[in-house]
Structure formats: C-alpha cells, structure tokens
Design an enzyme around this catalytic site. Structure first.
Site, PDB file in Angstrom:
ATOM      1  N   ASN A 253      -0.648  -2.708   7.085  1.00  9.39           N
ATOM      2  CA  ASN A 253       0.466  -1.877   6.631  1.00  9.39           C
ATOM      3  C   ASN A 253       0.894  -0.970   7.785  1.00  9.39           C
ATOM      4  OD1 ASN A 253       2.152   0.015   5.479  1.00  9.39           O
ATOM      5  ND2 ASN A 253       0.888   0.374   3.670  1.00  9.39           N
TER       6      ASN A 253
ATOM      7  N   HIS B  83       8.188  -4.424   1.865  1.00 10.28           N
ATOM      8  CA  HIS B  83       7.251  -3.604   2.644  1.00 10.28           C
ATOM      9  C   HIS B  83       5.874  -4.242   2.535  1.00 10.28           C
ATOM     10  CE1 HIS B  83       4.701  -0.509   4.048  1.00 10.28           C
ATOM     11  NE2 HIS B  83       4.307  -0.104   2.846  1.00 10.28           N
TER      12      HIS B  83
ATOM     13  N   CYS C  83       6.481   5.003   3.903  1.00  7.47           N
ATOM     14  CA  CYS C  83       6.608   3.537   3.957  1.00  7.47           C
ATOM     15  C   CYS C  83       8.001   3.050   3.559  1.00  7.47           C
ATOM     16  CB  CYS C  83       5.550   2.878   3.087  1.00  7.47           C
ATOM     17  SG  CYS C  83       3.879   3.237   3.622  1.00  7.47           S
TER      18      CYS C  83
HETATM   19  N1  ACO Z   1     -14.813  -1.870   1.852  1.00  8.16           N
HETATM   20  C1  ACO Z   1     -15.692  -2.104   0.859  1.00  8.16           C
HETATM   21  N2  ACO Z   1     -15.644  -1.458  -0.316  1.00  8.16           N
HETATM   22  C2  ACO Z   1     -14.655  -0.559  -0.486  1.00  8.16           C
HETATM   23  C3  ACO Z   1     -13.705  -0.264   0.516  1.00  8.16           C
HETATM   24  C4  ACO Z   1     -13.829  -0.967   1.725  1.00  8.16           C
HETATM   25  N3  ACO Z   1     -12.955  -0.781   2.734  1.00  8.16           N
HETATM   26  N4  ACO Z   1     -12.865   0.668   0.043  1.00  8.16           N
HETATM   27  C5  ACO Z   1     -13.248   0.952  -1.197  1.00  8.16           C
HETATM   28  N5  ACO Z   1     -14.330   0.220  -1.521  1.00  8.16           N
HETATM   29  C6  ACO Z   1     -15.067   0.212  -2.772  1.00  8.16           C
HETATM   30  C7  ACO Z   1     -14.901   1.466  -3.592  1.00  8.16           C
HETATM   31  O1  ACO Z   1     -15.778   2.474  -3.142  1.00  8.16           O
HETATM   32  C8  ACO Z   1     -15.242   0.987  -4.981  1.00  8.16           C
HETATM   33  O2  ACO Z   1     -16.617   0.923  -5.120  1.00  8.16           O
HETATM   34  P1  ACO Z   1     -17.318   1.358  -6.517  1.00  8.16           P
HETATM   35  O3  ACO Z   1     -16.772   0.382  -7.528  1.00  8.16           O
HETATM   36  O4  ACO Z   1     -18.774   1.185  -6.221  1.00  8.16           O
HETATM   37  O5  ACO Z   1     -16.891   2.759  -6.778  1.00  8.16           O
HETATM   38  C9  ACO Z   1     -14.715  -0.455  -4.990  1.00  8.16           C
HETATM   39  O6  ACO Z   1     -14.557  -0.834  -3.619  1.00  8.16           O
HETATM   40  C10 ACO Z   1     -13.405  -0.629  -5.711  1.00  8.16           C
HETATM   41  O7  ACO Z   1     -12.508   0.369  -5.272  1.00  8.16           O
HETATM   42  P2  ACO Z   1     -11.058   0.460  -5.826  1.00  8.16           P
HETATM   43  O8  ACO Z   1     -10.353   1.561  -5.122  1.00  8.16           O
HETATM   44  O9  ACO Z   1     -11.064   0.463  -7.296  1.00  8.16           O
HETATM   45  O10 ACO Z   1     -10.492  -0.963  -5.318  1.00  8.16           O
HETATM   46  P3  ACO Z   1      -9.118  -1.633  -5.607  1.00  8.16           P
HETATM   47  O11 ACO Z   1      -9.311  -2.969  -6.150  1.00  8.16           O
HETATM   48  O12 ACO Z   1      -8.173  -0.725  -6.337  1.00  8.16           O
HETATM   49  O13 ACO Z   1      -8.543  -1.826  -4.136  1.00  8.16           O
HETATM   50  C11 ACO Z   1      -6.949  -0.798  -2.657  1.00  8.16           C
HETATM   51  C12 ACO Z   1      -8.318  -0.704  -3.307  1.00  8.16           C
HETATM   52  C13 ACO Z   1      -6.940  -1.994  -1.714  1.00  8.16           C
HETATM   53  C14 ACO Z   1      -6.705   0.482  -1.889  1.00  8.16           C
HETATM   54  C15 ACO Z   1      -5.872  -0.976  -3.758  1.00  8.16           C
HETATM   55  O14 ACO Z   1      -6.009  -0.017  -4.755  1.00  8.16           O
HETATM   56  C16 ACO Z   1      -4.494  -0.910  -3.200  1.00  8.16           C
HETATM   57  O15 ACO Z   1      -4.074  -1.755  -2.453  1.00  8.16           O
HETATM   58  N6  ACO Z   1      -3.705   0.114  -3.572  1.00  8.16           N
HETATM   59  C17 ACO Z   1      -2.400   0.279  -3.038  1.00  8.16           C
HETATM   60  C18 ACO Z   1      -2.538   1.113  -1.859  1.00  8.16           C
HETATM   61  C19 ACO Z   1      -1.554   0.791  -0.789  1.00  8.16           C
HETATM   62  O16 ACO Z   1      -1.105  -0.304  -0.582  1.00  8.16           O
HETATM   63  N7  ACO Z   1      -1.251   1.826  -0.060  1.00  8.16           N
HETATM   64  C20 ACO Z   1      -0.425   1.728   1.061  1.00  8.16           C
HETATM   65  C21 ACO Z   1       0.424   2.895   1.152  1.00  8.16           C
HETATM   66  S1  ACO Z   1       1.566   2.955  -0.152  1.00  8.16           S
HETATM   67  C22 ACO Z   1       2.475   1.671   0.067  1.00  8.16           C
HETATM   68  O17 ACO Z   1       2.635   1.232   1.172  1.00  8.16           O
HETATM   69  C23 ACO Z   1       3.108   1.091  -1.119  1.00  8.16           C
END
Ligand code: ACO
Length: 325
Positions: A282, A252, A115
């Site tokens: 993204n 980004h 990224c």
């Molecule tokens: N739909 C519904 N529920 C979901 C989904 C989905 N698509 N995905 C995960 N869940 C659930 C999980 O299973 C979990 O359930 P549980 O509590 O019963 O175990 C719950 O949602 C919470 O999951 P978390 O992973 O803790 O959710 P979080 O609030 O951290 O959000 C996310 C997840 C959006 C991935 C976040 O952590 C994030 O944005 N991280 C950064 C990742 C990113 O941007 N990556 C891109 C590449 S790197 C970059 O570009 C910088």
C-alpha cells in the site's frame, strides 16, 4: 462543447530497494504466509537514506512529462497528493517545481487526503482545468510511508511501501457525454468522526513530532468495502454508465481482500481489475497512479478505455473517478 481534462501522459517511480516479507519476518514476529494471506502483499519498495518524497515525485513527473511530450514550464498547476511531505512546509509540490526546473511562476500545492489523495488531487486539477484557470496540470501521488511506520508494530508495518506516480492532464473539448475522452466525473467524501480508525499520532501542533501510523485494521476493512462500493456506484449513476461499461477498474491498492470484495460487489470480474498490491504494497496516495502506470506500460489500458478509480484513506476520506483514457 465542454472543457475536459484529458490524460496526456503518465509516469511512475519506485525506489530501488525491495524488502520482501521474508526480510520482515527476520526482524519482527510475522511470516510471509500471514502477510500474503491477509493482504496479498509479497514485497514493498523502501527509500534509501536521504531519498525523499519530492525525489520520487520528481522522477515520476519527469517520466509523465516525457510521455506527454511536454516541458516542465508547459504545466499550469502542480498538485501533489501526499501525507509524507519532505518538510512540514513548504508544500512538496513547490519542491518538485524547483527540482523539475519550473520557472514559469505557475502554482503548486499539496493535497492531504491520505490514501484517497490521488483522487482528491485529480478532482482538484480537473476543476482548475474545467473552469479555464489553467490548460495543463501535473497530478502526482507520492509517499514515503516507511518514514511514519512504527517498525515494531507488526499489524501495520508489513502493509505499506514507498513510491510515486504522476499524470499530465491537458484541456480538451468534448460534447459532455460519457463518450468524451478525459475525466468524466469525480466524487469525494470525508467523515472526520472516523479519525481514530486511521491516523498518525503526531504533528506540528499536537506533539511537535512526526508520529507513527495507527490503525484499527478490522474497522478500516469494513468501512473500505462499503464506502468504496458506494462511491463507485455514485460515479456510475452520475455518468449514466454501468459496471459492464468499465474496461479497467483501478482501485487504491490497500489490501487484496478489500480489492476483491469491492470488485465483487460491483460485479467487475478479475480480468478487468488492475492489482499491484503484491509488488508495491500500500503506497497510499501513490498507489492508483502507480497501478495506472503499470497497466499503461503493459498496454492493458489503451486510448479510449473507460477507467474507474476509487480509494479510501485516513480521515476517513473516500472518493472515485471515471476517466476515459
Ligand atoms: N503477522 C502475524 N500476525 C499478525 C500480524 C502480522 N504482521 N499482524 C497482526 N497479527 C495477528 C494479530 O495480533 C491477531 O492475533 P490474535 O488473534 O492472537 O490476537 C491476528 O493476527 C489477527 O489480527 P486481525 O487484526 O484480526 O487480522 P485481520 O484478519 O483483520 O487482518 C489486516 C489484519 C490485514 C490489517 C486487515 O484488518 C486489513 O487489511 N484491514 C484494512 C487495513 C488497510 O488496508 N489499511 C490500509 C490503510 S486504509 C486504506 O488504504 C483503505
């Protein structure tokens, strides 16, 4: 006088097919509400069968060249930032060279920083221009992340999309101050110890298969806000600029919450932040040039504006750039 890489033109391309959150929710256990609340994403563009990263890159490049009033053979170097090349080799940049019809024997190669790829590619091209090895460059970020997603993994597949953006740079002169037009600074970093937070579980010399994207979302989130804030502060300090001097912050587009958190830390208010995550999701290395292209097209970014770029990606890699448009 110092040599500067000045932006001469920009272009972008998004595949025709739009996939909404509702469409994903019909296939996997997710919802429009969850995706929008956690990431800000409403929809993403996905390539058609047979449409490759080089096709997206070529189209974006043609638009950038047209905006710059240049021909493909005017370009001295093509750098493509991608983690989703058409083939393991050759570089997608050489495929783009051929599709553009370049016949001048100029160089083309890919840069792989996930990224952060566009910032790394911009820095690379800028350095080639600054040392005088070339006078013009085409810097492209192009991705088909839909090809490396595990479409059964709801925690990752909802977050990404396909697309491409391209910028034409040309050599110019400045007095070395932050009043110059062009790329004023780039700062790049990586830390390979953080591999396991974000990677693709395959490749030519490991499994022999392409593999799928794997991510520790929460950990990536924490590193993203910290590292992207640090690297933008590094850029501001190196150029003697202040966050208030920045006309447009073009981060980004990973996640709306990461963008808001970083902007808040920097003290940059919402009206100066370019946000396209809702429409594009993204698109990894393509996300910054796509966002730049949108903001140039709708006339937010004007000649002379100070633009701050930053990104973080797998590796981990992270970087920033300050460009006076
Ligand atoms: N739909 C519904 N529920 C979901 C989904 C989905 N698509 N995905 C995960 N869940 C659930 C999980 O299973 C979990 O359930 P549980 O509590 O019963 O175990 C719950 O949602 C919470 O999951 P978390 O992973 O803790 O959710 P979080 O609030 O951290 O959000 C996310 C997840 C959006 C991935 C976040 O952590 C994030 O944005 N991280 C950064 C990742 C990113 O941007 N990556 C891109 C590449 S790197 C970059 O570009 C910088």
């Amino acid at each position: 006088m110092v040599r500067r890489s000045i932006v001469a033109g920009i272009g972008s391309y998004l595949p025709e097919r739009i996939v909404t959150n509702a469409e994903l929710a019909a296939r996997i256990d997710t919802s429009d509400e969850w995706i929008q609340e956690r990431s800000g994403i409403q929809q993403r563009h996905i390539v058609a069968d047979g449409e490759m990263t080089s096709d997206l890159a070529t189209c974006a490049a043609q638009r950038a060249l047209a905006a710059a009033g240049m021909e493909p053979d005017d370009i001295g170097i093509i750098v493509v930032a991608t983690s989703t090349p058409d083939e393991t080799f050759p570089a997608t940049a050489t495929v783009v060279q051929s599709k553009l019809g370049c016949a001048n024997g100029s160089m083309g190669f890919d840069v792989q920083a996930v990224c952060s790829g566009f910032v790394f590619a911009l820095a690379t091209a800028d350095n080639f221009i600054k040392v005088g090895q070339v006078d013009t460059a085409l810097v492209i970020g192009a991705e088909t992340f839909s090809k490396i997603l595990d479409w059964e993994d709801r925690s990752t597949c909802v977050l990404f999309g396909d697309g491409a953006g391209a910028v034409v740079l040309k050599a110019g002169e400045g007095d070395g101050s932050s009043a110059d037009r062009g790329v004023l600074s780039t700062h790049l970093h990586s830390d390979g110890r953080l591999h396991d937070l974000l990677y693709v579980d395959g490749g030519p010399s490991s499994t022999g298969q392409v593999g799928h994207l794997r991510m520790e979302g929460r950990e990536v989130f924490k590193h993203a806000v910290t590292k992207m804030s640090e690297v933008t502060i590094e850029a501001l300090e190196a150029t003697g600029l202040h966050a208030d001097d920045i006309d447009w912050f073009v981060p980004h587009q990973a996640n709306r919450r990461i963008i808001d958190g970083t902007a808040r830390k920097l003290g940059i208010t919402g009206e100066r932040v370019v946000v396209t995550i809702g429409q594009h999701a993204n698109t990894s290395a393509a996300s910054i040039p796509l966002a730049l292209s949108v903001a140039v097209e709708d006339k937010r970014i004007q000649e002379g504006n100070l633009v701050l770029l930053e990104a973080m990606g797998g590796g981990l890699t992270w970087g920033s750039g300050i460009v006076r448009w």
